[in-house]
Design a protein around this motif. Structure first.
Motif, PDB file in Angstrom:
ATOM      1  N   PRO A   1       0.834  -1.210   0.000  1.00 20.93           N
ATOM      2  CA  PRO A   1       0.000   0.000   0.000  1.00 20.93           C
ATOM      3  C   PRO A   1       0.867   1.258   0.000  1.00 20.93           C
ATOM      4  O   PRO A   1       1.968   1.264   0.577  1.00 20.93           O
ATOM      5  N   HIS A   2       0.376   2.319  -0.635  1.00 18.53           N
ATOM      6  CA  HIS A   2       1.111   3.586  -0.663  1.00 18.53           C
ATOM      7  C   HIS A   2       0.171   4.764  -0.450  1.00 18.53           C
ATOM      8  O   HIS A   2      -0.702   4.999  -1.284  1.00 18.53           O
TER       9      HIS A   2
ATOM     10  N   CYS B   1       5.193   9.212  -1.690  1.00 17.15           N
ATOM     11  CA  CYS B   1       4.560   8.288  -0.757  1.00 17.15           C
ATOM     12  C   CYS B   1       4.875   8.757   0.657  1.00 17.15           C
ATOM     13  O   CYS B   1       5.994   9.172   0.949  1.00 17.15           O
TER      14      CYS B   1
ATOM     15  N   ILE C   1       4.694   6.783   3.336  1.00 18.49           N
ATOM     16  CA  ILE C   1       5.440   5.808   4.132  1.00 18.49           C
ATOM     17  C   ILE C   1       6.881   6.275   3.987  1.00 18.49           C
ATOM     18  O   ILE C   1       7.456   6.253   2.889  1.00 18.49           O
TER      19      ILE C   1
ATOM     20  N   HIS D   1       9.550   4.498   2.151  1.00 19.78           N
ATOM     21  CA  HIS D   1       9.360   4.426   0.696  1.00 19.78           C
ATOM     22  C   HIS D   1       9.830   5.730   0.051  1.00 19.78           C
ATOM     23  O   HIS D   1      10.486   5.726  -0.992  1.00 19.78           O
TER      24      HIS D   1
ATOM     25  N   MET E   1      10.466   6.697  -3.736  1.00 22.28           N
ATOM     26  CA  MET E   1       9.094   6.975  -4.170  1.00 22.28           C
ATOM     27  C   MET E   1       8.740   8.429  -3.904  1.00 22.28           C
ATOM     28  O   MET E   1       7.896   8.761  -3.082  1.00 22.28           O
TER      29      MET E   1
HETATM   30 CU    CU Z   1       4.792   3.756  -0.342  1.00 20.92          CU
END
Ligand code: CU
Ligand code: C2O
Length: 488
Positions: A418-419, A471, A473, A476, A481
């Motif tokens: 998930p992002h 993203c 997170i 990430h 990302m």
């Molecule tokens: Cu992510």
């Protein structure tokens, strides 16, 4: 079901003590005096501090904190107010402050190298902007975010509506997630490759307003506005209030048609906020456990709502709970620029490689360089991850939108993870998921894409500048990302 996923065996006593300080502390609005020109309305000093996070049975935890507190001081202003926040860096490394979700001028957005020079140790930088939108927002560094945020630098910024909904209490829970060792110190393994290439740094200790809580006191019959802020690096929350029926009134600060969440569970990805109205429909003396079961095999008890002995009223008030809309320009879908964005990489994915600094790099080499993710085939990296911070300056924008145009972005998550994707400087409508129109066309600044999910968003590109699109997170983001979108 387990309790808080804690490594530390908490004593009952420490939990109760922690609980005693809960709930009320975050309610006190910061006094805001009309300031003379150029005088700061607020100050923030990020620096090392020690706080008691898991209770008296354990040593204090060394954190990085704003003004020595986790979360940092709650900044509370009225819609339309001008904020002038002087940030003095007491860390031994550079930092910045990003005002997550607030539509500020580009130069005030707090992205190192992209929108400002990072704030050096001992230096002060003053941010100044208008609180255009009402709602629940937050602030955090944008420099080496995965470590600076993860060590405790985050706080709530609340902009009160001119006509708020009527409630008995307005509470804010800043949710934190920590990886603690047996002695309650923070595990130093920030940037571990396992976290970077999988689901991010998941902790083992969840806090509410910086403490492990046992109980939040409530009163039968009262109506509470609960502002939830997910300040965790990577943990996604899925909160259930059992027999209570919370009503979602805002997402990411913006008004949404009041509704009960799907399956009764409030899903909150990193950086997201949800405002709830909860009527305390239990009886005096009741206890209700609030559960987080986002990761079903790792469900745990977050805390209890503990009913006091008295009753405030017999049945819930019938006053409306719909919030006024913020002044966000409505996308014109009949004349939109359409763009596609693909998220790739990570373990169990199919990405063979990505562009790094203009060079095609295979996945093996990427991983060896601490990179794992890409947006439109580009893994942003280079100096950013190590010394330079979360800079966007090494990246050309993935797309440019003419100022004033409506931009539709069709995002495809081609990974097994998930992002939560966040766009700076704007708020967007979430139009569809996997081709199906969303029910509320929510305004959001951070949208969670499930593995393999496709999501369409739309916004009017009315705030000029280069804006981060990444993203949330944070591992990430650090591992590639992240990108920028230009509004010119
Ligand atoms: Cu992510
Ligand atoms: Cu919460 Cu790029 O930020």
């Amino acid at each position: 079901m387990s309790r808080n996923p804690l490594v530390l065996p908490l004593t009952r006593r420490s939990l109760l003590l922690a609980g005693g300080a809960a709930g009320v502390a975050s309610m006190v609005p910061a006094p805001l005096r009309p300031a003379a020109a150029l005088e700061a309305t607020h100050t923030l000093a990020p620096g090392p501090a020690r706080i008691r996070m898991v209770g008296d049975a354990y040593p204090e935890t060394t954190v990085w904190a704003y003004d020595g507190r986790v979360p940092g001081p709650e900044i509370r202003v009225r819609q339309g107010d001008r904020l002038r926040i002087a940030v003095t860096n007491r860390l031994v490394e550079e930092t910045t402050v990003h005002w997550h979700g607030l539509r500020v001028p580009n130069a005030m957005d707090g992205v190192p190298h992209l929108t400002q020079r990072p704030i050096a140790p001992f230096e002060t930088f003053t941010y100044e902007f208008d609180a255009v939108d009402a709602g629940t927002f937050w602030y955090h560094p944008h420099q080496r975010s995965h470590e600076q945020v993860g060590r405790g630098l985050h706080g709530a910024l609340i902009v009160e509506e001119r006509e708020p909904v009527t409630v008995d209490r307005d509470l804010c829970w800043v949710l934190g997630d920590w990886r603690l060792k047996e002695d309650a110190s923070i595990s130093n393994d920030f940037g571990a490759m396992m976290d970077m290439s999988h689901g991010g740094r998941l902790g083992n200790t969840v806090t509410v307003n910086g403490r492990v809580l046992d109980e939040v006191p409530v009163r039968a019959g009262e109506r509470v506005r609960l502002r939830l802020v997910n300040a965790a690096n990577a943990r996604i929350f899925g909160l259930r209030f059992q027999e209570h029926r919370p009503v979602v009134i805002a997402i990411d600060g913006h008004s949404v048609e009041p509704h009960e969440p799907e399956d009764g569970r409030i899903v909150l990805a990193p950086a997201m906020r949800v405002d709830l109205v909860i009527d305390m429909t239990g009886a005096p003396g009741d206890r209700t456990t609030v559960i987080d079961d986002f990761y079903p095999d790792r469900a745990y008890r977050l805390l209890d709502l503990g009913y006091g002995p008295d009753r405030l009223r017999d049945k819930p008030p019938d006053t409306p709970v719909r919030l006024p809309a913020n002044p966000v320009a409505e996308p014109d879908l009949s004349a939109a620029d359409r763009h596609e964005v693909t998220l790739g990489g990570g373990m169990m994915g199919s990405m063979a490689g990505a562009m790094v600094d203009g060079r095609m790099t295979d996945m093996r080499t990427l991983l060896r360089q601490g990179m794992a993710w890409a947006i439109n085939g580009v893994s942003s990296g280079g100096a950013d991850r190590h010394g330079g911070g979360d800079a966007g300056h090494v990246m050309a924008p993935i797309l440019t939108v003419a100022r004033g145009r409506t931009c539709v972005i069709a995002m495809a998550n081609e990974t097994a993870w998930p992002h939560p994707m966040h766009l700076h400087g704007h708020t967007f409508r979430v139009l569809s998921r996997n081709g199906r129109p969303t029910r509320f066309r929510e305004w959001q600044d951070t949208v969670l894409l499930a593995p393999r999910e496709r999501v369409e968003i739309a916004f009017v590109a009315d705030n000029p500048g280069d804006w981060m699109f990444h993203c949330h997170i944070l591992e990430h983001q650090a591992a590639g990302m992240m990108s920028t979108i230009r509004v010119a």
